[in-house]
Scaffold this motif. Structure first.
Motif, PDB file in Angstrom:
ATOM      1  N   THR A  17       0.858  -1.188   0.000  1.00 10.35           N
ATOM      2  CA  THR A  17       0.000   0.000   0.000  1.00 10.35           C
ATOM      3  C   THR A  17       0.894   1.237   0.000  1.00 10.35           C
ATOM      4  OG1 THR A  17      -0.122  -0.062   2.418  1.00 10.35           O
ATOM      5  CG2 THR A  17      -1.921  -1.134   1.208  1.00 10.35           C
ATOM      6  N   PHE A  18       0.282   2.392  -0.220  1.00  8.35           N
ATOM      7  CA  PHE A  18       1.070   3.623  -0.271  1.00  8.35           C
ATOM      8  C   PHE A  18       0.205   4.799   0.183  1.00  8.35           C
ATOM      9  CE2 PHE A  18      -1.475   4.082  -3.986  1.00  8.35           C
ATOM     10  CZ  PHE A  18      -1.509   5.437  -4.279  1.00  8.35           C
ATOM     11  N   LYS A  19       0.878   5.869   0.545  1.00  4.16           N
ATOM     12  CA  LYS A  19       0.200   7.132   0.821  1.00  4.16           C
ATOM     13  C   LYS A  19       1.255   8.230   0.897  1.00  4.16           C
ATOM     14  CE  LYS A  19       0.264   7.233   5.889  1.00  4.16           C
ATOM     15  NZ  LYS A  19      -0.530   7.583   7.087  1.00  4.16           N
ATOM     16  N   GLU A  20       0.779   9.477   0.948  1.00  3.75           N
ATOM     17  CA  GLU A  20       1.705  10.577   1.161  1.00  3.75           C
ATOM     18  C   GLU A  20       2.248  10.481   2.583  1.00  3.75           C
ATOM     19  OE1 GLU A  20       1.894  15.477   1.141  1.00  3.75           O
ATOM     20  OE2 GLU A  20       0.174  14.460   0.211  1.00  3.75           O
ATOM     21  N   LYS A  21       3.554  10.619   2.720  1.00  3.45           N
ATOM     22  CA  LYS A  21       4.208  10.454   4.015  1.00  3.45           C
ATOM     23  C   LYS A  21       3.669  11.476   5.019  1.00  3.45           C
ATOM     24  CE  LYS A  21       8.849  10.172   6.089  1.00  3.45           C
ATOM     25  NZ  LYS A  21       8.896  11.319   7.002  1.00  3.45           N
ATOM     26  N   ASP A  40       0.400   4.296  -9.333  1.00  5.09           N
ATOM     27  CA  ASP A  40      -0.500   4.062  -8.200  1.00  5.09           C
ATOM     28  C   ASP A  40      -1.533   5.179  -8.059  1.00  5.09           C
ATOM     29  OD1 ASP A  40       0.933   1.749  -7.637  1.00  5.09           O
ATOM     30  OD2 ASP A  40       2.387   2.858  -6.426  1.00  5.09           O
ATOM     31  N   LEU A  41      -1.132   6.408  -8.308  1.00  6.41           N
ATOM     32  CA  LEU A  41      -2.079   7.528  -8.244  1.00  6.41           C
ATOM     33  C   LEU A  41      -3.071   7.469  -9.392  1.00  6.41           C
ATOM     34  CD1 LEU A  41       0.422  10.345  -7.210  1.00  6.41           C
ATOM     35  CD2 LEU A  41      -1.347   9.311  -5.763  1.00  6.41           C
ATOM     36  N   LYS A  46      -6.293   9.679  -8.480  1.00  7.05           N
ATOM     37  CA  LYS A  46      -5.779  10.838  -7.746  1.00  7.05           C
ATOM     38  C   LYS A  46      -5.103  11.832  -8.694  1.00  7.05           C
ATOM     39  CE  LYS A  46      -6.934   9.244  -3.671  1.00  7.05           C
ATOM     40  NZ  LYS A  46      -7.976   9.913  -2.843  1.00  7.05           N
ATOM     41  N   ILE A  47      -4.689  11.335  -9.849  1.00  5.14           N
ATOM     42  CA  ILE A  47      -4.192  12.206 -10.911  1.00  5.14           C
ATOM     43  C   ILE A  47      -4.825  11.759 -12.219  1.00  5.14           C
ATOM     44  CG2 ILE A  47      -1.964  12.756  -9.811  1.00  5.14           C
ATOM     45  CD1 ILE A  47      -0.653  10.663 -11.654  1.00  5.14           C
TER      46      ILE A  47
END
Length: 865
Positions: A17-21, A40-41, A46-47
């Motif tokens: 998984t990922f997200k903005e830090k 991923d975005l 998200k983009i």
């Protein structure tokens, strides 16, 4: 050692998984693994699509943020102090901090370096999960900090922010003159957890081939390592073997040997192979491969670990000998001189993790179908994926591999030199078993940059320590670090300090080394009709822009968009070349009558590209027979990394431009050429020469002399009638692997004779082998209406296997000479030839694949249609 279990490898490709830090956002699933942040975005909307319209500007913020990736994985059962537990990272893009269960285990600042971290003391006990976090910092911001910390260096480059020179990251990510600015981050290559008490860390097969090719000596070396508290010497042995693949067989294969493990962890065996099955470039022989295997055995002969690699038996040489033209530069494989017509390669996507193995195969098979012998992996991209080189081995494509430096003045402070040394050695070791790799070059155009800015370069000064004290310190990289690595670990592959490069002479010197000839399009913007007179000993870059297929342009425009015309801001945005408007306009207006409709303009731009490259490839291949005056020609460029307007001959979606076919014809095993001398109509204000000389020639890459028949015709452009009797010559001895030059020569009387084409046809063994047509230049002076074109499709009723393989024919005749017949190809359908010139009195047959009776036939377009 007998108690040691087999090595266990777990690929950590799930639960990511990922997200903005440091944000409170939820963790989101990755699009794939390996991955990068843009993919991923995109998955989570998200983009927007970064390639659509001008969305490049809308996604720039992504590169300014800190991003975190996370996964969890279980600990191995029976954690054992006598084993090593290693987290292996094949590639982290780029400034990464890695934490395992809250402890920092790695900081990385080079996307090309693989890391191996012992995590034996950090894994949770069995049954519990481990948390792996990877924090990625903004690459441009960090690179700018490095740049600012070294103010004494001359920071300047062509293309992108000069800070890119400070970071070991794919340089094209910062923008180039054919691609946008998409600064990626993320785990872009595999991550694994390895568990072992001993392992094979490397396998090397060094091949020595006798001068007569009748015997090969293959020295196989395996390297063993184990945890510090384990006893390598306690291993029983390493079993080494070599066996033939595919059609490679013989009573002597497989060859096997058992070797003791030396104190340094190495095991060595030497194999002698009589009458080896050689590896050849396609068109010269088979791509025979051998499988080399090492197995690490315990005392009870259980296999603890094994490595298998494929290699080929071949001798590759770069021939540099003084001759009447200066100093040669060409390739010799297994004693046979190879004319290296081919292409330059950039990464096939801005977001490389989504380039599949299937797409790599599609790209490289295009080269084989197009008769291209060599691909140059350009220095502003990446060391390609293993599958790329595996396919080049399989398909017989020679690889020119640049090291990853391009178009700038790179720094050489100690930290970056250390990083570059690790990066380069790792990748040379990774690639050294591939028979397709025949040359490494230190950089792309950095010596040209040094010349352009007057940076210090004293070729006669051979003291490397002095180089580091100049304003061109990267010479230390190209002439000390890299050649040493290739010498030690490159398995005999030739090293060339840069591309272009010529023994310390100016990079524009046409008598030595390789050159990038950009005085067509860039520079002095010469007429493309004189391309052959501008070349050097090996032309490793040259090109002409051409628009891609209309479907590719429509892929980045909204339906019904008001931007659907050749000078729109969105179309211009997808062409990153400086001054492309005036350059395209110049070459188009100089040579063709302009048109207003978009599709017509696209066709004309493609014909400009096709014509320009024809003059280059055709003329330079002719020079192969003149004491190897030209050893090869690599067009800039084969491919695109996004749907743009560029020098590519095949666009991002693998849609071939007409120039692809023009090059394929010029590189056929047997080719024929006809050309009249150049007359610069713009300098003489369209005043024609009273008489124009012309010549014909035959080119061959065949190993045996053939008997040929040549016919030259003179055909009126306006009426389609012959204006003179044909010239015919029977029983011509076609020179093998060279040029049969000036088979016919003559003069065109431009006063007494109406404008006409020169058509030449070659037959070998009674069969049509090649044809060529020369047109009076420029083409804008002639009318191409009412050509009397007749096109007939002969298509099968049904496909025997897959529809894409169903083969039919297209038969073409004309009443008057026709220029540039281009098929509108579509997905699932391909043709054997396009961008064709046709003259009256002949029927041209084109193979078509993937079309059945009842399907919509291909449409077409030709000059003046």
């Amino acid at each position: 050692m007998s108690t040691h279990a087999a090595k266990v490898v777990a690929t950590l490709s799930s639960n990511w998984t990922f997200k903005e830090k440091d944000s409170k956002d939820e963790w989101l699933e990755v699009a794939q693994f390996p991955t990068n942040i843009h993919l991923d975005l995109i998955k989570h909307k998200k983009i927007p699509d970064p390639f659509f319209e001008r969305n490049e500007l809308k996604v720039g913020w992504v590169a300014e943020k800190h991003w975190t990736y996370r996964t969890v994985f279980p600990s191995p059962s029976g954690l054992n102090d006598g084993k090593a537990y290693i987290l292996a990272f094949d590639g982290l893009d780029t400034y990464a901090t890695v934490l395992l269960n809250g402890s920092e285990i790695l900081k990385s600042d080079n996307m090309f370096i693989a890391h191996r971290i012992d995590v034996s003391k950090l894994l949770s006990s069995h049954g519990k999960e481990n948390e792996l976090l990877i924090h990625f910092e903004p690459a441009l911001e960090r690179a700018q900090q490095v740049r600012d910390a070294h103010p004494d260096h001359f920071w300047k480059c062509w293309n992108g922010d000069s800070a890119r020179l400070a970071v070991r990251k794919a340089q094209y990510h910062f923008g180039w003159d054919w691609g946008g600015v998409y600064i990626t981050c993320g785990p872009w290559r595999d991550i694994r957890l390895e568990e072992y008490s001993a392992r094979l860390s490397d396998l090397v097969a060094s091949v020595q081939l006798a001068d007569d090719n009748k015997q090969a000596t293959v020295t196989v070396t395996a390297h063993v390592d184990s945890p510090k508290d384990a006893n390598i010497a306690g291993a029983a042995k390493v079993a080494l073997s070599i066996a033939g693949d595919n059609n490679v067989s013989g009573s002597t294969l497989p060859l096997e040997s058992t070797a003791e493990i030396k104190a340094d962890g190495s095991s060595v065996a030497t194999f002698k192979i009589d009458d080896p099955a050689l590896w050849w470039p396609h068109g010269y022989g088979d791509q025979n491969l051998y499988t080399v295997t090492a197995s690490l055995l315990g005392l009870d002969n259980t296999i603890i670990d094994s490595i298998t690699k494929k290699t080929g038996i071949r001798k590759a040489e770069v021939i540099q000998e003084v001759d009447k033209h200066g100093k040669s530069f060409y390739f010799r494989i297994n004693g046979v001189d190879i004319y290296c017509g081919g292409s330059d390669w950039i990464p096939a996507d801005n977001f490389t993790p989504r380039v599949t193995a299937e797409k790599y195969r599609d790209w490289l098979e295009l080269m084989v179908h197009g008769n291209q012998a060599m691909v140059r992996v350009w220095g502003g991209g990446i060391f390609e994926e293993d599958i790329f080189y595996d396919l080049c081995d399989e398909l017989g494509i020679l690889v020119w591999q640049d090291f990853l430096f391009g178009c700038g003045n790179y720094p050489a402070f100690p930290e970056i030199l250390e990083s570059i040394t690790i990066e380069s050695r790792q990748n040379v070791k990774r690639l050294r078993h591939h028979p397709s790799i025949v040359i490494y070059a230190g950089n792309n155009e950095d010596y040209q940059f040094q010349e352009a800015y007057g940076l210090t370069y004293d070729y006669e000064d051979k003291n490397p320590d002095n180089w580091l004290k100049t304003d061109f310190p990267a010479r230390y990289i190209y002439e000390k670090i890299l050649p040493d690595i290739v010498e030690e670990d490159g398995n005999g592959v030739f090293y060339h300090p840069g591309s272009p490069w010529g023994d310390g002479k100016k990079t524009s010197d046409r008598t030595v080394g390789d050159m990038h000839q950009w005085n067509v399009w860039h520079g002095t913007q010469e007429k493309y009709q004189i391309f052959e007179d501008l070349g050097g000993r090996f032309n490793s870059e040259f090109g002409m822009e051409g628009f891609p297929h209309i479907q590719t342009i429509d892929s980045f425009l909204s339906p019904g968009s008001s931007e659907r015309y050749q000078q729109s801001s969105t179309v211009d945005f997808h062409n990153k070349a400086d001054g492309h408007e005036r350059r395209i306009a110049t070459y188009l207006v100089e040579n063709f009558r302009t048109v207003e409709d978009f599709e017509g303009f696209i066709h004309l731009s493609q014909l400009v590209q096709s014509e320009a490259l024809a003059y280059g490839y055709r003329g330079w291949r002719r020079q192969w027979g003149d004491s190897r005056r030209c050893g090869g020609a690599l067009v800039w460029q084969l491919n695109d990394c996004w749907p743009g307007i560029s020098w590519a001959i095949v666009d991002y979606y693998l849609r071939k431009k007409p120039s692809y076919y023009t090059i394929a014809r010029a590189l056929r095993p047997l080719g024929v050429g006809i050309q009249r001398e150049h007359w610069d109509w713009s300098v003489t204000h369209a005043r024609p020469l009273p008489k124009t000389k012309w010549e014909t020639w035959i080119t061959s890459s065949k190993s045996k002399v053939a008997k040929g028949k040549l016919e030259v015709r003179f055909i009126s452009i306006s009426t389609g009638k012959d204006v003179a009797e044909p010239l015919v010559k029977d029983d011509i001895e076609v020179v093998s692997n060279g040029t049969t030059d000036k088979v016919f020569t003559g003069e065109v009387d431009n006063v007494a004779t109406e404008p006409h084409v020169l058509s030449v046809t070659l037959w070998v063994d009674g069969k049509l082998a090649a044809r060529d047509v020369d047109w009076p230049q420029p083409l804008k002076y002639h009318s191409f209406e009412d050509r009397g074109l007749n096109v007939r499709f002969q298509l099968p009723e049904k496909a025997e296997g897959k529809k894409r393989d169903a083969q039919g024919k297209i038969l073409i005749t004309v009443e008057k000479p026709l220029k540039g017949l281009v098929w509108e190809e579509r997905t699932g359908v391909r043709v054997s030839d396009s961008a064709i010139d046709v003259v009256p009195g002949e029927e041209v047959a084109v193979d078509v694949f993937g079309l059945l009776k009842g399907d919509d036939e291909l449409s077409w377009r030709f000059l003046g249609m």
